[in-house]
Design an enzyme around this catalytic site. Structure first.
Site, short mmCIF file in Angstrom:
data_model
loop_
_atom_site.label_atom_id
_atom_site.label_comp_id
_atom_site.label_asym_id
_atom_site.label_seq_id
_atom_site.Cartn_x
_atom_site.Cartn_y
_atom_site.Cartn_z
N GLU A 68 1.22 -0.94 -0.02
CA GLU A 68 -0.15 -0.29 0.41
C GLU A 68 0.82 1.72 0.05
O GLU A 68 1.75 1.39 0.50
CB GLU A 68 -0.79 0.21 1.24
CG GLU A 68 -1.63 1.71 1.34
CD GLU A 68 -3.32 1.37 2.39
OE1 GLU A 68 -3.70 2.17 2.17
OE2 GLU A 68 -3.17 0.28 2.70
N GLU A 93 4.70 4.77 3.56
CA GLU A 93 4.48 6.04 4.01
C GLU A 93 5.67 7.84 4.38
O GLU A 93 6.62 7.18 5.18
CB GLU A 93 3.57 6.46 5.24
CG GLU A 93 2.76 7.57 6.24
CD GLU A 93 1.93 8.30 4.37
OE1 GLU A 93 2.23 9.34 4.74
OE2 GLU A 93 0.77 7.52 4.47
N ASP A 120 10.01 8.16 0.25
CA ASP A 120 8.71 8.27 -0.91
C ASP A 120 8.81 7.06 -1.87
O ASP A 120 9.76 6.21 -1.70
CB ASP A 120 9.84 9.11 -1.88
CG ASP A 120 9.06 9.15 -3.03
OD1 ASP A 120 8.03 8.58 -3.55
OD2 ASP A 120 9.71 9.98 -4.52
N ASP A 143 -3.52 12.04 -1.88
CA ASP A 143 -3.64 13.47 -2.35
C ASP A 143 -4.68 13.86 -4.14
O ASP A 143 -3.56 13.51 -4.72
CB ASP A 143 -1.63 14.19 -2.11
CG ASP A 143 -1.91 15.59 -2.13
OD1 ASP A 143 -3.32 16.62 -2.35
OD2 ASP A 143 -1.33 16.46 -1.49
N GLU A 219 -14.56 8.14 5.57
CA GLU A 219 -15.44 7.76 4.05
C GLU A 219 -16.95 7.48 4.73
O GLU A 219 -17.43 7.61 3.89
CB GLU A 219 -14.56 6.42 3.79
CG GLU A 219 -15.44 5.76 2.41
CD GLU A 219 -14.59 4.77 2.25
OE1 GLU A 219 -15.68 3.23 0.77
OE2 GLU A 219 -13.69 4.01 2.37
#
Length: 238
Positions: A68, A93, A120, A143, A219
């Site tokens: 992820e 992350e 990154d 983003d 959500e």
């Protein structure tokens, strides 16, 4: 808030402007997050280095690997790892408090099939991931860079999805989700012309939220307010 554009030099010594898809946010770790980083990093953390990973060595087994990109505070990633012990999960992350929170939750849930990186994602893909080794890559609510002049910073771009495709197994899945309809349209536009991918949707470009992607509080609140969320799954076909 830190760098968005990183200045690099090419082999001829000329300056290259490398556009980032994120804004680095160091933030301040809570005491619990800091303790989790100290306690759990030796077993669950992976440091960035220009060296290819071996998943069998990383996890101690040959189970399928789900990666992820940008897991935020890690709640859904930890839940997915807990619900699928037959798979290995790795999260990347750039926000260190999020990494600390994820490690804290994973420790408290006795999760053993999860590893994390604080770096990154593009550089991790470039330098550390073995070719054709991932079953799934997840990109949830990245983003959106909603202003038109910032669209070039969106991570879903032709060059990135081809780099990602190289790391997926044949039949492997790139699963994206966003709550910005314009970004969903952008994702579909990029992916539909990307060589080697096929949309798995059967009724339009989007799929219903898969059961394996947990419904976050954010959500659920959006649903109550009438906000949309768009999921897409593209398979690597060659």
């Amino acid at each position: 808030m830190a760098e968005v554009i990183k200045t690099e030099l090419n082999e001829d010594g000329k300056v290259i402007r490398k556009i980032r898809s994120f804004v680095r946010r160091e933030g301040r770790l809570t005491k619990g997050q800091e303790q989790a980083m100290n306690d759990c990093w030796p077993t669950m953390g992976i440091d960035f280095e220009v060296k290819q990973l071996n998943w069998t060595e990383v996890f101690g087994n040959d189970n399928p690997v789900v990666l992820e990109i940008g897991f935020g505070m890690g709640a859904s990633l930890v839940e997915m790892a807990k619900n699928a012990p037959e798979k290995n999960f790795i999260g990347i992350e750039v926000h260190s408090p999020g990494v600390g929170a994820c490690l804290m939750a994973a420790r408290d849930a006795d999760i053993t099939n999860l590893r994390v990186m604080c770096h990154d994602a593009v550089e991790v893909f470039e330098h550390m991931l073995p070719v054709a080794s991932l079953e799934t890559v997840q990109l949830f609510f990245p983003d959106p860079w909603h202003k038109a002049r910032h669209h070039k910073r969106r991570i879903v771009q032709p060059a990135f999805v081809q780099m990602l495709r190289d790391k997926l197994k044949i039949g492997g899945i790139f699963h994206m989700a966003t709550d910005w309809e314009n970004y969903a349209e952008h994702m579909v536009e990029v992916m539909d012309v990307a060589p080697g991918y096929k949309n798995t949707a059967v009724d339009g470009p989007y799929i219903p939220r898969p059961e394996e992607r947990p419904l976050t509080k954010f959500e659920a609140r959006g649903h109550r307010l009438g906000h949309g969320v768009w999921d897409m799954k593209y398979a690597r076909v060659d």
